[in-house]
Design an enzyme around this catalytic site. Structure first.
Site, short mmCIF file in Angstrom:
data_model
loop_
_atom_site.label_atom_id
_atom_site.label_comp_id
_atom_site.label_asym_id
_atom_site.label_seq_id
_atom_site.Cartn_x
_atom_site.Cartn_y
_atom_site.Cartn_z
N TYR A 231 0.85 -1.13 -0.08
CA TYR A 231 -0.12 -0.01 -0.24
C TYR A 231 0.44 1.27 -0.06
O TYR A 231 0.44 2.04 -0.25
CB TYR A 231 -0.82 0.13 0.94
CG TYR A 231 -1.71 -1.03 1.48
CD1 TYR A 231 -3.00 -1.75 0.66
CD2 TYR A 231 -1.83 -2.04 2.12
CE1 TYR A 231 -3.79 -2.57 0.77
CE2 TYR A 231 -2.60 -3.01 1.74
CZ TYR A 231 -3.06 -3.73 1.49
OH TYR A 231 -4.02 -4.20 1.10
N HIS B 237 -4.56 5.87 -0.98
CA HIS B 237 -4.95 5.93 0.45
C HIS B 237 -4.08 6.23 1.80
O HIS B 237 -5.06 6.08 2.57
CB HIS B 237 -6.56 4.98 0.65
CG HIS B 237 -6.70 4.72 1.31
ND1 HIS B 237 -7.99 5.82 1.59
CD2 HIS B 237 -7.52 3.46 2.28
CE1 HIS B 237 -9.14 5.27 2.37
NE2 HIS B 237 -8.52 4.11 2.47
N PHE C 6 -4.67 -1.19 10.01
CA PHE C 6 -5.32 -0.05 9.24
C PHE C 6 -5.90 0.55 9.00
O PHE C 6 -6.74 0.71 10.04
CB PHE C 6 -6.20 -1.73 8.30
CG PHE C 6 -4.88 -2.89 7.40
CD1 PHE C 6 -4.63 -2.49 6.37
CD2 PHE C 6 -4.00 -3.59 8.35
CE1 PHE C 6 -3.23 -3.71 5.98
CE2 PHE C 6 -3.34 -4.27 7.60
CZ PHE C 6 -2.88 -4.71 6.66
N ASN D 194 -8.97 1.15 8.28
CA ASN D 194 -10.71 1.19 9.16
C ASN D 194 -10.61 1.17 10.46
O ASN D 194 -11.57 1.37 10.95
CB ASN D 194 -11.58 0.17 8.34
CG ASN D 194 -11.39 0.49 6.78
OD1 ASN D 194 -11.03 1.53 5.92
ND2 ASN D 194 -12.13 -0.56 6.53
N ASN E 32 -13.57 5.62 5.90
CA ASN E 32 -13.63 5.38 7.23
C ASN E 32 -12.60 4.79 8.36
O ASN E 32 -12.93 4.65 9.55
CB ASN E 32 -13.53 3.29 6.71
CG ASN E 32 -14.74 2.95 5.89
OD1 ASN E 32 -15.91 3.91 6.32
ND2 ASN E 32 -14.85 2.17 4.98
#
Length: 188
Positions: free
Chosen positions: A14, A19, A64, A66, A112
Site C-alpha cells: 500500500y 489512500h 489498517f 478502517n 472509514n
C-alpha cells in the site's frame, strides 16, 4: 504536545497508494525534521521532534485504515493530549489531486479512517488536513481508486499537495492556532 496523525495502510503493498497520502505526508515531515519512525506500544510507528519547546509526535497507525481510532485513541489518552492538539492528515475523494483543505471539525464524509477516529475519540471536533486524490473514473470503483497509485501525469501535483500539507501541519505546530493555519493555507 502536538500529535500529527497520517492515515494509511501498513505494508509495502500500500506504500504509494492514494489512500496512503497521510503516511506519505508524514514521511515528508520526518525527512524535513531529520527523524525516523520507530514501532511503539500503540499499534503505530512514531517519530518525535521539537519545534521550539513544543514536542511533536508523528503517528502512523498500523491497524489498517478502517481501525485507525484503535491506535490513536489510547495514544492520546496515554499522553494526555486533547483533540485540539491533534492534526489528522488523510486522502479526500472530493478534492482534486494537488489540492488541500483544512477543517477544524466535521463528519467522516464516507472516510472509514475518520469514522474510526470519531468513534474512538467520541467527537468529530479535531483539526484535519485533507489531501485531494480525485474521484474515480466511471469505469472504476472507489476501493480500486483509493488503493491504486497516482498516475504518472499527476505525480507532480501530488507532491505539491504533500509539501503544502506538511507546511500547514508544521505551521500549526509553531504556535499558530488552527484557525490561523486554515486562513494561511486554505484556498492557496
Amino acid at each position: 504536545m502536538k500529535v500529527i496523525v497520517g492515515l494509511g495502510n501498513p505494508g509495502s503493498k500500500y506504500k504509494e497508494t492514494k489512500h496512503n497520502i497521510g503516511f506519505i505526508t508524514l514521511d515528508e515531515i520526518a525527512y524535513r525534521q531529520n527523524v525516523s519512525f520507530n514501532n511503539s506500544n500503540f499499534e503505530a510507528d512514531i517519530a518525535e521532534f521539537f519545534i521550539g519547546t513544543e514536542k511533536v509526535l508523528l503517528v502512523k497507525p498500523l491497524t489498517f485504515m478502517n481501525e485507525s481510532g484503535r491506535s490513536v485513541g489510547p495514544l492520546l489518552t496515554y499522553f494526555g493530549v486533547d483533540e485540539e492538539d491533534l492534526i489528522v492528515i488523510y486522502d479526500d475523494l472530493d478534492l482534486e489531486i494537488g489540492k488541500i483543505r483544512l477543517r477544524q471539525k466535521g463528519s467522516a464524509g464516507g472516510h472509514n479512517g475518520i469514522k474510526s477516529l470519531i468513534a474512538h475519540l467520541g467527537t468529530n471536533v479535531f483539526p484535519r488536513i485533507k489531501i485531494g486524490i480525485g474521484r474515480p473514473s466511471k469505469n472504476d470503483t472507489v476501493i480500486h481508486h483509493v488503493l491504486s497509485t497516482f498516475p504518472k501525469e499527476t505525480h507532480e501535483e501530488m507532491l505539491l499537495a504533500v509539501k503544502k500539507a506538511a507546511d500547514a501541519a508544521l505551521y500549526a505546530c509553531e504556535g499558530h492556532t488552527f484557525v490561523e493555519t486554515m486562513n494561511q493555507f486554505n484556498g492557496k
